[in-house]
Write a protein that holds these residues in place. Structure first.
Motif, PDB file in Angstrom:
ATOM      1  N   ALA A 276       0.840  -1.202   0.000  1.00  0.00           N
ATOM      2  CA  ALA A 276       0.000   0.000   0.000  1.00  0.00           C
ATOM      3  C   ALA A 276       0.871   1.246   0.000  1.00  0.00           C
ATOM      4  N   ILE A 277       0.333   2.332  -0.554  1.00  0.00           N
ATOM      5  CA  ILE A 277       0.985   3.633  -0.558  1.00  0.00           C
ATOM      6  C   ILE A 277       0.024   4.653   0.030  1.00  0.00           C
ATOM      7  N   SER A 278       0.444   5.895   0.092  1.00  0.00           N
ATOM      8  CA  SER A 278      -0.376   6.957   0.676  1.00  0.00           C
ATOM      9  C   SER A 278      -1.417   7.475  -0.308  1.00  0.00           C
ATOM     10  N   GLY A 279      -2.608   7.772   0.204  1.00  0.00           N
ATOM     11  CA  GLY A 279      -3.661   8.349  -0.621  1.00  0.00           C
ATOM     12  C   GLY A 279      -3.424   9.802  -0.962  1.00  0.00           C
ATOM     13  N   ALA A 280      -2.364  10.411  -0.420  1.00  0.00           N
ATOM     14  CA  ALA A 280      -2.072  11.808  -0.736  1.00  0.00           C
ATOM     15  C   ALA A 280      -1.628  11.981  -2.178  1.00  0.00           C
ATOM     16  N   PHE A 281      -1.055  10.929  -2.758  1.00  0.00           N
ATOM     17  CA  PHE A 281      -0.597  10.956  -4.151  1.00  0.00           C
ATOM     18  C   PHE A 281      -0.721   9.548  -4.706  1.00  0.00           C
ATOM     19  N   MET A 282      -1.723   9.319  -5.534  1.00  0.00           N
ATOM     20  CA  MET A 282      -1.926   8.017  -6.162  1.00  0.00           C
ATOM     21  C   MET A 282      -2.067   8.213  -7.665  1.00  0.00           C
ATOM     22  N   LEU A 283      -1.051   7.786  -8.406  1.00  0.00           N
ATOM     23  CA  LEU A 283      -1.081   7.864  -9.862  1.00  0.00           C
ATOM     24  C   LEU A 283      -1.598   6.532 -10.389  1.00  0.00           C
ATOM     25  N   VAL A 284      -2.751   6.564 -11.036  1.00  0.00           N
ATOM     26  CA  VAL A 284      -3.475   5.345 -11.408  1.00  0.00           C
ATOM     27  C   VAL A 284      -3.511   5.191 -12.924  1.00  0.00           C
ATOM     28  N   ARG A 285      -3.237   4.001 -13.378  1.00  0.00           N
ATOM     29  CA  ARG A 285      -3.313   3.687 -14.801  1.00  0.00           C
ATOM     30  C   ARG A 285      -4.781   3.525 -15.202  1.00  0.00           C
ATOM     31  N   ARG A 286      -5.181   4.127 -16.310  1.00  0.00           N
ATOM     32  CA  ARG A 286      -6.588   4.084 -16.754  1.00  0.00           C
ATOM     33  C   ARG A 286      -7.081   2.646 -16.917  1.00  0.00           C
ATOM     34  N   GLN A 287      -6.275   1.784 -17.503  1.00  0.00           N
ATOM     35  CA  GLN A 287      -6.675   0.397 -17.715  1.00  0.00           C
ATOM     36  C   GLN A 287      -6.984  -0.291 -16.394  1.00  0.00           C
ATOM     37  N   ALA A 288      -6.170  -0.012 -15.379  1.00  0.00           N
ATOM     38  CA  ALA A 288      -6.395  -0.606 -14.059  1.00  0.00           C
ATOM     39  C   ALA A 288      -7.644  -0.021 -13.413  1.00  0.00           C
ATOM     40  N   TYR A 289      -7.837   1.285 -13.571  1.00  0.00           N
ATOM     41  CA  TYR A 289      -9.030   1.935 -13.016  1.00  0.00           C
ATOM     42  C   TYR A 289     -10.300   1.336 -13.602  1.00  0.00           C
ATOM     43  N   ASN A 290     -10.299   1.142 -14.901  1.00  0.00           N
ATOM     44  CA  ASN A 290     -11.495   0.587 -15.550  1.00  0.00           C
ATOM     45  C   ASN A 290     -11.799  -0.819 -15.058  1.00  0.00           C
ATOM     46  N   GLN A 291     -10.767  -1.563 -14.717  1.00  0.00           N
ATOM     47  CA  GLN A 291     -10.961  -2.935 -14.234  1.00  0.00           C
ATOM     48  C   GLN A 291     -11.388  -2.968 -12.756  1.00  0.00           C
ATOM     49  N   VAL A 292     -10.737  -2.166 -11.926  1.00  0.00           N
ATOM     50  CA  VAL A 292     -10.979  -2.213 -10.477  1.00  0.00           C
ATOM     51  C   VAL A 292     -12.216  -1.416 -10.080  1.00  0.00           C
ATOM     52  N   GLY A 293     -12.446  -0.293 -10.745  1.00  0.00           N
ATOM     53  CA  GLY A 293     -13.578   0.550 -10.404  1.00  0.00           C
ATOM     54  C   GLY A 293     -13.179   1.699  -9.507  1.00  0.00           C
ATOM     55  N   PRO A 294     -14.102   2.609  -9.217  1.00  0.00           N
ATOM     56  CA  PRO A 294     -13.791   3.814  -8.446  1.00  0.00           C
ATOM     57  C   PRO A 294     -13.590   3.514  -6.961  1.00  0.00           C
ATOM     58  N   LEU A 295     -13.298   4.563  -6.212  1.00  0.00           N
ATOM     59  CA  LEU A 295     -13.145   4.453  -4.765  1.00  0.00           C
ATOM     60  C   LEU A 295     -14.460   4.032  -4.105  1.00  0.00           C
ATOM     61  N   ASP A 296     -14.363   3.324  -3.020  1.00  0.00           N
ATOM     62  CA  ASP A 296     -15.530   2.872  -2.265  1.00  0.00           C
ATOM     63  C   ASP A 296     -16.093   4.051  -1.478  1.00  0.00           C
ATOM     64  N   GLU A 297     -17.297   4.490  -1.829  1.00  0.00           N
ATOM     65  CA  GLU A 297     -17.896   5.648  -1.191  1.00  0.00           C
ATOM     66  C   GLU A 297     -18.432   5.349   0.208  1.00  0.00           C
ATOM     67  N   GLY A 298     -18.291   4.111   0.665  1.00  0.00           N
ATOM     68  CA  GLY A 298     -18.640   3.792   2.038  1.00  0.00           C
ATOM     69  C   GLY A 298     -17.659   4.372   3.032  1.00  0.00           C
ATOM     70  N   TYR A 299     -16.492   4.796   2.554  1.00  0.00           N
ATOM     71  CA  TYR A 299     -15.518   5.495   3.393  1.00  0.00           C
ATOM     72  C   TYR A 299     -15.722   6.988   3.191  1.00  0.00           C
ATOM     73  N   PHE A 300     -15.949   7.710   4.268  1.00  0.00           N
ATOM     74  CA  PHE A 300     -16.125   9.156   4.147  1.00  0.00           C
ATOM     75  C   PHE A 300     -14.778   9.853   4.082  1.00  0.00           C
ATOM     76  N   LEU A 301     -13.863   9.412   4.916  1.00  0.00           N
ATOM     77  CA  LEU A 301     -12.537  10.021   4.998  1.00  0.00           C
ATOM     78  C   LEU A 301     -11.577   9.005   5.602  1.00  0.00           C
ATOM     79  N   HIS A 302     -10.455   8.796   4.970  1.00  0.00           N
ATOM     80  CA  HIS A 302      -9.426   7.848   5.408  1.00  0.00           C
ATOM     81  C   HIS A 302      -9.810   6.393   5.097  1.00  0.00           C
ATOM     82  N   CYS A 303      -8.796   5.599   4.885  1.00  0.00           N
ATOM     83  CA  CYS A 303      -8.878   4.147   4.648  1.00  0.00           C
ATOM     84  C   CYS A 303      -9.388   3.785   3.260  1.00  0.00           C
ATOM     85  N   ASP A 304      -9.920   4.737   2.503  1.00  0.00           N
ATOM     86  CA  ASP A 304     -10.335   4.432   1.134  1.00  0.00           C
ATOM     87  C   ASP A 304      -9.131   4.099   0.260  1.00  0.00           C
ATOM     88  N   ASP A 305      -7.969   4.687   0.590  1.00  0.00           N
ATOM     89  CA  ASP A 305      -6.766   4.370  -0.170  1.00  0.00           C
ATOM     90  C   ASP A 305      -6.301   2.939   0.105  1.00  0.00           C
TER      91      ASP A 305
END
Length: 360
Positions: free
Chosen positions: A184-213
């Motif tokens: 794991a890395i820090s959510g302060a800077f996350m550079l995401v590949r588009r292909q990976a994003y399309n496969q994994v999906g967006p951030l889980d909105e069940g987290y309001f703040l912290h731990c979503d990374d």
């Protein structure tokens, strides 16, 4: 594919979620816009009341690479990021905190590593505090229930020579000489590949703040992607700028997020007694930290005169017809940016939160 060449769309879409980020927000965006690659910047504002958005418009509103999404209330970190991601057109998406300052070549160097390591779905740099020290959480192992129990009970200090009792934070370990894979890395800077994003999906909105990374890193790895840590690229993070005035709420959401994280990924891997012990320890830690943060603040605020925030309406009066509950992408009197492809944002045009994703 190299990082240079002719692109019909931005190479990188930068998404920044802002909540009372002050002048650092503008400094952050300025540092991004100084990069020498094609990019677009989305600032998703969660109802800031400190004038940070007005200041950003005033100084950088003429740059067509910048768009501002006004949510008009605090939607939480994940949801605000996901709203902006619907408009992102880049081959890569950078999720960046508004209190991070980049160098001119930061993105170029990070992208070069993503090209070198095509199996990496996400990458993060070495994140430093303002005093030059490595920030905790910059590189880490996944905080499993056992590792969290070790950290909460300080068992790593009692048994420093036993690998079983090592903490999940790795900022005290020697820095690697070259990019390495991390859990794991820090959510302060996350550079995401588009292909990976399309496969994994967006951030889980069940987290309001912290731990979503952490959640995202877990899901990326479960999908077969790797998490890359790049130690020779450094970013300064003025940690806590957006949360310094509400420490109790931040602590609450952080600990609540940890409980959600454990239940989501580990409830079937660990025995129930251990899970109960870990969750109990998390909430005990919250009570202790909350109590500790309240007492000093009461002493510090005695006799203080409240600061008067910068008034955004001094620069941009709010239209009487504006709906305060509408989440929108707004341009100022000067177009901040034109969305490529078939969707175009005109001055004073609003795109609601329920708007469907624009075509890519």
């Amino acid at each position: 594919m190299g990082i240079h060449g002719s692109y019909q769309r931005p190479l990188v879409s930068v998404i920044i979620v802002n909540f009372n980020g002050g002048e650092l927000l503008t400094q952050c965006v300025q540092s991004i816009l100084s990069s020498n690659i094609p990019l677009e910047v989305f600032v998703s504002d969660n109802g800031s009341a400190d004038g940070s958005v007005a200041l950003l418009r005033h100084r950088l509103g003429a740059d067509t690479r910048l768009s501002i999404i006004e949510n008009n209330r605090n939607l939480g970190f994940s949801r605000a990021n996901n709203l902006a991601a619907k408009w992102a057109c880049g081959e890569y998406i950078l999720y960046l905190n508004p209190d991070c300052i980049l160098k001119r070549d930061t993105l170029t160097r990070m992208l070069a590593e993503m090209v070198t390591y095509p199996e990496a779905g996400m990458a993060g740099p070495l994140i430093r505090n303002t005093d030059g020290s490595e920030q905790a959480g910059c590189r880490r192992a996944v905080p499993t229930p056992w590792r969290t129990l070790v950290r909460v009970l300080h068992l790593n200090r009692l048994f420093p020579n036993y690998p079983r009792f090592r903490t999940f934070l790795l900022n005290q370990a020697p820095l690697p000489a070259e990019p390495v894979y991390m859990e794991a890395i820090s959510g302060a800077f996350m550079l995401v590949r588009r292909q990976a994003y399309n496969q994994v999906g967006p951030l889980d909105e069940g987290y309001f703040l912290h731990c979503d990374d952490l959640d995202w890193c877990m899901r990326f790895r479960q999908a077969g992607w790797k998490i890359l840590f790049v130690p020779d690229v450094e970013v300064v993070h003025y940690k806590g700028t957006c949360s310094k005035d509400r420490p109790i709420q931040v602590l609450w959401h952080k600990h609540r997020g940890m409980v959600r994280f454990y239940r989501k990924f580990f409830r079937h891997q660990y025995p129930l007694p251990l899970m109960v012990l870990v969750v109990s320890a998390v909430w005990v830690r919250f009570v202790l930290l909350a109590t500790h943060s309240i007492l000093p603040r009461r002493k510090e605020t005695e006799g203080e005169t409240p600061a008067v925030p910068f008034k955004s309406e001094m620069l941009h009066p709010v239209s009487p017809s504006h709906n305060p509950h509408q989440s929108d992408i707004r341009t100022s009197d000067k177009p901040l940016r034109t969305i490529p492809q078939s969707t175009r944002l005109e001055p004073a045009h609003y795109v609601g939160e329920s708007q469907s994703k624009p075509p890519h």
